[in-house]
Every structure is written in C-alpha cells, then in structure tokens.
Design an enzyme around this catalytic site. Structure first.
Site, PDB file in Angstrom:
ATOM      1  N   MET A 121      -4.909  17.580  21.398  1.00  0.00           N
ATOM      2  CA  MET A 121      -4.810  16.769  22.624  1.00  0.00           C
ATOM      3  C   MET A 121      -5.751  17.297  23.706  1.00  0.00           C
ATOM      4  O   MET A 121      -5.364  17.404  24.869  1.00  0.00           O
ATOM      5  CB  MET A 121      -3.356  16.764  23.146  1.00  0.00           C
ATOM      6  CG  MET A 121      -2.391  16.124  22.172  1.00  0.00           C
ATOM      7  SD  MET A 121      -0.663  16.365  22.613  1.00  0.00           S
ATOM      8  CE  MET A 121      -0.290  17.920  21.819  1.00  0.00           C
TER       9      MET A 121
ATOM     10  N   PRO B  86     -12.378 -27.849 -33.042  1.00  0.00           N
ATOM     11  CA  PRO B  86     -12.882 -28.403 -34.300  1.00  0.00           C
ATOM     12  C   PRO B  86     -12.866 -27.361 -35.414  1.00  0.00           C
ATOM     13  O   PRO B  86     -12.654 -27.686 -36.579  1.00  0.00           O
ATOM     14  CB  PRO B  86     -14.323 -28.806 -33.969  1.00  0.00           C
ATOM     15  CG  PRO B  86     -14.387 -28.871 -32.483  1.00  0.00           C
ATOM     16  CD  PRO B  86     -13.365 -27.944 -31.951  1.00  0.00           C
TER      17      PRO B  86
ATOM     18  N   GLY C 260       2.894  12.316  12.502  1.00  0.00           N
ATOM     19  CA  GLY C 260       1.528  12.704  12.153  1.00  0.00           C
ATOM     20  C   GLY C 260       1.436  14.201  11.916  1.00  0.00           C
ATOM     21  O   GLY C 260       2.155  14.983  12.553  1.00  0.00           O
ATOM     22  N   GLY C 261       0.586  14.601  10.982  1.00  0.00           N
ATOM     23  CA  GLY C 261       0.354  16.027  10.739  1.00  0.00           C
ATOM     24  C   GLY C 261       1.600  16.738  10.244  1.00  0.00           C
ATOM     25  O   GLY C 261       2.266  16.262   9.321  1.00  0.00           O
TER      26      GLY C 261
ATOM     27  N   ASP D   1       5.204   6.916  14.300  1.00  0.00           N
ATOM     28  CA  ASP D   1       4.511   6.807  15.583  1.00  0.00           C
ATOM     29  C   ASP D   1       3.029   6.522  15.414  1.00  0.00           C
ATOM     30  O   ASP D   1       2.549   6.291  14.312  1.00  0.00           O
ATOM     31  CB  ASP D   1       4.820   7.980  16.513  1.00  0.00           C
ATOM     32  CG  ASP D   1       4.651   9.308  15.842  1.00  0.00           C
ATOM     33  OD1 ASP D   1       3.674   9.450  15.098  1.00  0.00           O
ATOM     34  OD2 ASP D   1       5.501  10.197  16.063  1.00  0.00           O
TER      35      ASP D   1
ATOM     36  N   THR E 252      -1.398  19.806   8.869  1.00  0.00           N
ATOM     37  CA  THR E 252      -1.610  19.642  10.304  1.00  0.00           C
ATOM     38  C   THR E 252      -3.080  19.310  10.593  1.00  0.00           C
ATOM     39  O   THR E 252      -3.974  19.607   9.790  1.00  0.00           O
ATOM     40  CB  THR E 252      -1.160  20.916  11.044  1.00  0.00           C
ATOM     41  OG1 THR E 252      -1.157  20.634  12.442  1.00  0.00           O
ATOM     42  CG2 THR E 252      -2.047  22.105  10.747  1.00  0.00           C
ATOM     43  N   ALA E 253      -3.303  18.653  11.756  1.00  0.00           N
ATOM     44  CA  ALA E 253      -4.659  18.205  12.093  1.00  0.00           C
ATOM     45  C   ALA E 253      -5.671  19.357  12.022  1.00  0.00           C
ATOM     46  O   ALA E 253      -6.795  19.170  11.552  1.00  0.00           O
ATOM     47  CB  ALA E 253      -4.661  17.577  13.479  1.00  0.00           C
TER      48      ALA E 253
ATOM     49  N   GLY F  75     -10.102  12.744  12.073  1.00  0.00           N
ATOM     50  CA  GLY F  75     -10.400  13.628  10.954  1.00  0.00           C
ATOM     51  C   GLY F  75      -9.695  13.232   9.660  1.00  0.00           C
ATOM     52  O   GLY F  75      -8.602  12.681   9.685  1.00  0.00           O
TER      53      GLY F  75
ATOM     54  N   LYS G 252       3.649   6.736  20.454  1.00  0.00           N
ATOM     55  CA  LYS G 252       3.425   7.382  21.746  1.00  0.00           C
ATOM     56  C   LYS G 252       1.946   7.330  22.039  1.00  0.00           C
ATOM     57  O   LYS G 252       1.125   7.544  21.172  1.00  0.00           O
ATOM     58  CB  LYS G 252       3.788   8.861  21.675  1.00  0.00           C
ATOM     59  CG  LYS G 252       5.207   9.123  21.404  1.00  0.00           C
ATOM     60  CD  LYS G 252       5.382  10.616  21.293  1.00  0.00           C
ATOM     61  CE  LYS G 252       6.681  10.935  20.617  1.00  0.00           C
ATOM     62  NZ  LYS G 252       6.758  12.327  20.262  1.00  0.00           N
TER      63      LYS G 252
HETATM   64  N1  SAH Z   1       1.982  17.190  14.603  1.00  0.00           N
HETATM   65  C1  SAH Z   1       0.591  16.861  14.638  1.00  0.00           C
HETATM   66  C2  SAH Z   1      -0.001  16.981  16.014  1.00  0.00           C
HETATM   67  C3  SAH Z   1       0.564  16.049  17.016  1.00  0.00           C
HETATM   68  S1  SAH Z   1      -0.222  16.199  18.571  1.00  0.00           S
HETATM   69  C4  SAH Z   1      -0.162  17.721  13.627  1.00  0.00           C
HETATM   70  O1  SAH Z   1       0.406  18.670  13.070  1.00  0.00           O
HETATM   71  O2  SAH Z   1      -1.337  17.450  13.377  1.00  0.00           O
HETATM   72  C5  SAH Z   1      -1.434  14.945  18.493  1.00  0.00           C
HETATM   73  C6  SAH Z   1      -2.821  15.526  18.421  1.00  0.00           C
HETATM   74  O3  SAH Z   1      -3.109  15.943  17.109  1.00  0.00           O
HETATM   75  C7  SAH Z   1      -3.919  14.558  18.748  1.00  0.00           C
HETATM   76  O4  SAH Z   1      -4.078  14.400  20.140  1.00  0.00           O
HETATM   77  C8  SAH Z   1      -5.105  15.239  18.122  1.00  0.00           C
HETATM   78  O5  SAH Z   1      -5.542  16.304  18.922  1.00  0.00           O
HETATM   79  C9  SAH Z   1      -4.497  15.848  16.888  1.00  0.00           C
HETATM   80  N2  SAH Z   1      -4.726  15.020  15.677  1.00  0.00           N
HETATM   81  C10 SAH Z   1      -3.809  14.500  14.875  1.00  0.00           C
HETATM   82  N3  SAH Z   1      -4.375  13.854  13.841  1.00  0.00           N
HETATM   83  C11 SAH Z   1      -5.698  13.970  14.004  1.00  0.00           C
HETATM   84  C12 SAH Z   1      -6.849  13.531  13.280  1.00  0.00           C
HETATM   85  N4  SAH Z   1      -6.734  12.799  12.152  1.00  0.00           N
HETATM   86  N5  SAH Z   1      -8.077  13.830  13.739  1.00  0.00           N
HETATM   87  C13 SAH Z   1      -8.220  14.555  14.872  1.00  0.00           C
HETATM   88  N6  SAH Z   1      -7.184  14.996  15.590  1.00  0.00           N
HETATM   89  C14 SAH Z   1      -5.943  14.719  15.181  1.00  0.00           C
END
Ligand code: SAH
Length: 457
Positions: A383, A43, A301-302, A248, A331-332, A412, A270
């Site tokens: 591990m 309006p 990983g790591g 993995d 790395t872890a 972690g 694995k």
């Molecule tokens: N290449 C990887 C390790 C592979 S062996 C690196 O550099 O971290 C796999 C092991 O890494 C696991 O059994 C554990 O001990 C460790 N890991 C990897 N990520 C992790 C996380 N977020 N918290 C705790 N441990 C971890």
C-alpha cells in the site's frame, strides 16, 4: 463460449448419418455408445457400418430430403461439399441439430473429445479452433481419471434414493456426499475394490444421522496475489465446497470463478478508506452465516495474516465460538518478487527482509525510518503508492544512498504485471510518467539490481 455444452439423451432416438465411409463409421460408433437408433444413408456403405449393431436402417442410395423426417439429430459425413451444405441448411430449417464433420461453420453442434467413465463423461471442445489441442488435453485427463470413477459414480447413483430417505435436506446430503468423495470410501473404489467399497458406502448411509444438523464454519483463505495458478490445493478444495464466499477487491475475477458455482458470492471489497462493507459488519456477517450452519469461505488477497486484518476477523469468530481455519496464501511480496526476478534475500545484497505498510495517515507515513534505512536489507512496502514520494525522501534523509535500487510492481503475477525499476532518487518521476494501476508493491534494496538480469516473466 462459442458453443453451449450440453449432454443429450439419444436412447432409442433416430439419428441420421449421411455418409458410408470411415468418418461416418466413427460418428456412428459414438452414437451407438449413446444408445441411438442409427440410420445410414449413402450410395456406398462400408462393411463395418453394415454390421454395427445399433444401425437400424441402411439406405444404400443418395440422400433425399425426406430422410430427415423422423430424425432427432443429423450428421453429415460425406466428402461432397455441396451435399453437406444442403443437409446443413435443410436440418437447420427444421430446427434439427446438425453436425457437418470438420466444418463448424455448417454445424449447429460439434462433437467434443470425450473421456468415457460412464456414467461420468468428460467432454472437451475447442469450439472447432484447435481439435488437436483438445485431444492432447483429453489424453492428459485420461491418465488423471482412473476407470474406477465410473464405478464410484454408478454406486452413488444407485444409493441416492436410499440416502434421500435417510437425510431429507439437500444441503446435508451434499455434505454427506462431499465427505464420501473426499474420504476413504472413494479411495477404496479407486483402488479397484468395488465390492468392499460398495459395502462401506451402504454402511455409511445406514449410519448417517439426519438429526445431526450441520455445524457452520469459516475458512479464512488466502487467495494469493492474483494469478489463479498460485492458489493452494486446500484453498481450491474449500472454495469448491463452500455455501457462501465473501471476497474483496484484491481477489481476481478468475479466482472467484473457481468457487462452487452454486455458492452465494458476497463482495465486501475495500478501496483504501472506502469500504464496500465496513470491517465490523464483515466480522458480524461471518458469524451470522456460520450460525446458520453454512460453510463460509472468506477469500482474501495474498496471505490473510499479512496486512489483511485476518487476525481481527478470526478474533471475533473465536469470541463467538465459531469453528474456523486459516489457509495461508502467497503474499504479494513473495509473488511480486519472484515474478519479477527479484530475490528478496541474496548473499551479496540482503541478509534481511522487512515488510511494512506505506499507508498514508494525514498525508504522512508513520514508519520507523532509522530501522528501515539499514544496509543489506530489502524493504517491501505494501500500500505504498500514495506515500511513494514521502517514502523515497525519508529513506534518503535517513541515510540510504540515492542510487539504492527500487522498483514498483503493478498487478504482480498476473498477465497484466508491469515493473517500473529505478532508484530512490528517480522512481517517483518514473512512476509519474506512466499510468499506474493498483495494486502495486514497492521493493527497495540492492536485490532490485538483479531485476534486469533475472526478470523471467
Ligand atoms: N494480504 C495481502 C495484502 C493486503 S494489503 C497479501 O498478503 O498480499 C493490499 C496491498 O497488497 C496492496 O495495496 C498492494 O500493495 C499489495 N498487493 C496485493 N496484491 C498485489 C499484486 N498482485 N501486485 C502488487 N501488489 C499487490
């Protein structure tokens, strides 16, 4: 996702806006920038709306149901609740997309915050939950995306057909564009030198070689300990241009999600001894995929070179003559230690740090206990969960004090991180009392005593 993001073509389509005030004006301007034919019904209609070029029809009167007859899209921007509700119902009966301003419950679509670098448009939505947050994110992105992105995109658009004639396969064209976007020609555009940049782009297309079929390669990429914020730029860049990604179990879903959407994703996870794909087959697969000319990312990983069999994988690639690169990751040990406030070295506690694997073999752990049971040293065990009782016992048997601080860190750096802190003589009991989720990392040594004070995460 509460709302599905899509971009709609509204060029010359009739869009009906009900309302004649400043809110309606804001929405009408948005529709105008998308080239819509706008119909305003209210309006009372403010002067700016009356003079907006894209407004094709003004109905200065109350809304009637027949107003939606030719509409492609409807926006209700009145302060009359009942009317807004009525328009919403009516539009939805007709399967017309409808937005009621500031009322997601009555809307079948919502309007996002946008960054307009046409033809590049970035839209951000909080699904109606936190518009202020979406706008603040927009402000940050505005400063990250220079205006010249639009010119770069427009030039790429104009030259697409030319490139298609030169390079017939989709994949090779994508690789060509990736090189342009990440190379000096894009930088020329971004510095604002559009004329020279366009000329360079034409030249690059003219000299593109269609017969030079793409050569495959493999990048062994460290994905860090789980938190996506801890990826490197290099990792992310490779993940976003990969044809295929092999990952993995340790690589979190959030990280896999950051890979190029169209990349093939192959899980080769694995779980201790039970490999989804045996190591030899993984090595073979990497070679085969690269030989097909693909850009392969092997996400690990790591860090790939720390207990990650990265060395074995690239040894086979080197033997097969495949070009490869390795991208380090956090790395872890480093990730878990920092995220639990445990410095791996410290002037008062540890002058050395040693990384070992605590993997069980025939029920025992094969480590040099004398070398590990040294003072002023931090021991990080990868591990090590299954072998935890053996590890604690042997370290004490070889001379480490039973009250040496030790901690187990689960998952972690992720939001699921848990730290179980104790001493060599009670950590096993503490861990047994809790449900523990892999992956876990064991840290032993005086530095662990700092956890209580420095634990910041
Ligand atoms: N290449 C990887 C390790 C592979 S062996 C690196 O550099 O971290 C796999 C092991 O890494 C696991 O059994 C554990 O001990 C460790 N890991 C990897 N990520 C992790 C996380 N977020 N918290 C705790 N441990 C971890």
């Amino acid at each position: 996702m509460d709302f599905f993001p899509a971009f709609m073509n509204l060029q010359s389509r009739e869009c009906v806006v009900i309302g004649g005030g400043s809110v309606a004006l804001r929405k009408a301007r948005l529709l105008a920038s998308a080239g819509a034919n706008i119909v305003i019904i209210a309006p009372e209609i403010c002067e700016e709306l009356k003079h907006l070029e894209q407004v094709k029809t003004l109905h200065q009167r109350p809304f009637q149901d027949s107003d939606l007859q030719d509409a492609t899209l409807v926006i209700a921007a009145t302060n009359d609740r009942a009317l807004n509700e009525h328009v919403s119902k009516l539009a939805q009966l007709k399967n017309l997309p409808v937005n009621v301003v500031d009322n997601p419950a009555l809307s079948s679509f919502i309007t996002p915050s946008i960054i307009d670098r046409s033809p590049i448009v970035v839209a951000i939505s909080s699904g109606g939950n936190a518009p202020v947050l979406a706008r603040s994110l927009r402000a940050r992105l505005e400063s990250l995306i220079p205006p010249a992105y639009g010119q770069l995109a427009a030039s790429m658009g104009k030259l697409r057909i030319k490139l298609k004639k030169k390079i017939p396969t989709d994949r090779d064209r994508r690789l060509f564009w990736e090189q342009i976007v990440n190379g000096p020609i894009a930088r020329q555009f971004l510095t604002g030198n559009v004329k020279t940049a366009t000329a360079s782009l034409r030249k690059a297309i003219d000299s593109a070689d269609p017969d030079k079929s793409a050569i495959g390669n493999v990048a062994l990429v460290g994905a860090g300990p789980g938190n996506p914020d801890l990826l490197t730029f290099r990792a992310l860049r490779l993940m976003q241009s990969a044809d295929v990604v092999l990952y993995d179990r340790l690589v979190s879903a959030e990280i896999v999600d950051l890979c190029r959407r169209d990349a093939d994703r192959i899980y080769v996870g694995k779980q201790r001894e039970d490999h989804a794909v045996p190591q030899l087959r993984i090595n073979q697969l990497l070679i085969e995929l690269a030989q097909q000319g693909k850009s392969v990312v092997r996400l690990k990983g790591g860090d790939p070179f720390i207990f990650g069999r990265g060395g074995e994988e690239i040894e086979d690639l080197a033997k097969a003559g495949i070009s490869f690169e390795v991208v380090p990751g956090i790395t872890a040990a480093s990730g878990c230690a920092t995220y639990s406030g445990i410095p791996l070295t410290h002037r008062d506690h540890a002058q050395a740090c040693i990384f070992v694997t605590g993997h069980l073999k025939d029920g025992s752990v094969d480590l040099d206990w004398n070398q590990l049971a040294c003072p002023n040293q931090t021991i990080v065990v990868y591990m090590g969960l299954m072998g935890l009782p053996v590890i604690c016992r042997e370290l004490m048997n070889h001379g480490l004090a039973p009250d040496t601080p030790a901690a187990l860190i689960e998952q972690g750096t992720t939001e699921r991180q848990q730290v179980i802190a104790g001493k060599l003589d009670n950590l096993v009991d503490l861990v047994e009392a809790k449900p523990v989720k892999a992956p876990t990392l064991l840290i032993i040594g005086g530095v662990v005593s700092l956890y209580e004070k420095l634990n910041w995460f």
